[in-house]
Design a protein around this motif. Sequence first.
Motif, PDB file in Angstrom:
ATOM      1  N   TYR A  32     -26.958   6.968  -0.819  1.00 16.18           N
ATOM      2  CA  TYR A  32     -27.134   6.479  -2.186  1.00 16.18           C
ATOM      3  C   TYR A  32     -26.519   7.455  -3.194  1.00 16.18           C
ATOM      4  N   PHE A  33     -26.682   8.745  -2.937  1.00 21.43           N
ATOM      5  CA  PHE A  33     -26.236   9.785  -3.869  1.00 21.43           C
ATOM      6  C   PHE A  33     -24.720   9.768  -4.051  1.00 21.43           C
ATOM      7  N   ILE A  34     -23.984   9.741  -2.937  1.00 22.51           N
ATOM      8  CA  ILE A  34     -22.527   9.856  -3.002  1.00 22.51           C
ATOM      9  C   ILE A  34     -21.877   8.631  -3.641  1.00 22.51           C
ATOM     10  N   PRO A  35     -22.262   7.394  -3.280  1.00 16.39           N
ATOM     11  CA  PRO A  35     -21.704   6.243  -3.999  1.00 16.39           C
ATOM     12  C   PRO A  35     -22.003   6.271  -5.494  1.00 16.39           C
ATOM     13  N   ALA A  36     -23.171   6.808  -5.875  1.00 20.71           N
ATOM     14  CA  ALA A  36     -23.515   6.894  -7.296  1.00 20.71           C
ATOM     15  C   ALA A  36     -22.579   7.860  -8.027  1.00 20.71           C
ATOM     16  N   ILE A  37     -22.256   8.991  -7.385  1.00 18.91           N
ATOM     17  CA  ILE A  37     -21.324   9.960  -7.980  1.00 18.91           C
ATOM     18  C   ILE A  37     -19.949   9.335  -8.149  1.00 18.91           C
TER      19      ILE A  37
END
Length: 257
Positions: free
Chosen positions: A202-207
């Motif tokens: 979730y974190f990386i796609p959000a970045i």
Amino acid sequence: MNNITDTVKHLIIINVIMFVGTLAIGGQAFGENTLFYDWFALHFPKNEAFQPWQIVTHMFMHGGFMHIFFNMFALWMFGTAVEQRFGAKKFLFFYISSGLGAALCMLGYYYFRFYTGLSILNEAGFDQIQTFETLKSGYGVYDTRWSQFLNQDQLQNFVGVFHSTMVGASGAIMGVLVAFGMLYPESKLMLIFLPVPIKAKYFIPAIIALDLISAITGQSFFSPSNTAYVAHVGGALTGFLIMWYWKKTQFNKNRWN
């Protein structure tokens, strides 16, 4: 993740050496002497300062202490884990490919912005050869008559792109970040100013989504306003495509052993 891998270590050493060279010989962020930037930063291909090797060397250049610190920290943090899964040769190929993909996307974006302005000037009757001669005459120099046909943003883009330089490992690191997210999707990550653990998937796609929004709108969330967001997205996209291809072909003759 605690022990740095060989390729990541060597990449960090090369980046540090290039940064010391920038300090010693000159770069845009460190005074009037820009010799090192002239040699190794990526210039717009229509500019006489462009050289083919800059497509590779720019990803080992950085514009300041915080720029290189955060990039090398991310390379150590995520690159070590990815190299442990890939191995040295596969990781180096992936890293360089992501950096090249980032550069090509950024150059494509620059070409679009530049030729939008150039086509308007050509249609207005300006001689293209003379236009280029004016641009080459000095940084930020332009014919004041251009402002009659280009609005302020178009004029800034047209002149600014011609004299633009790109440096940094961010595009390559965005590819590594994507690989980390696909290899370790359940790993929990946190932002320094938001100490809430979020799974990598979730974190990386959000970045990446924030970088894409910044590329489209020009609105900066976490990075300086001169950040090459299109390069970030390009590096992430290149990394994803390579990971997708490797996953798709892992059981056939095209796989990377």
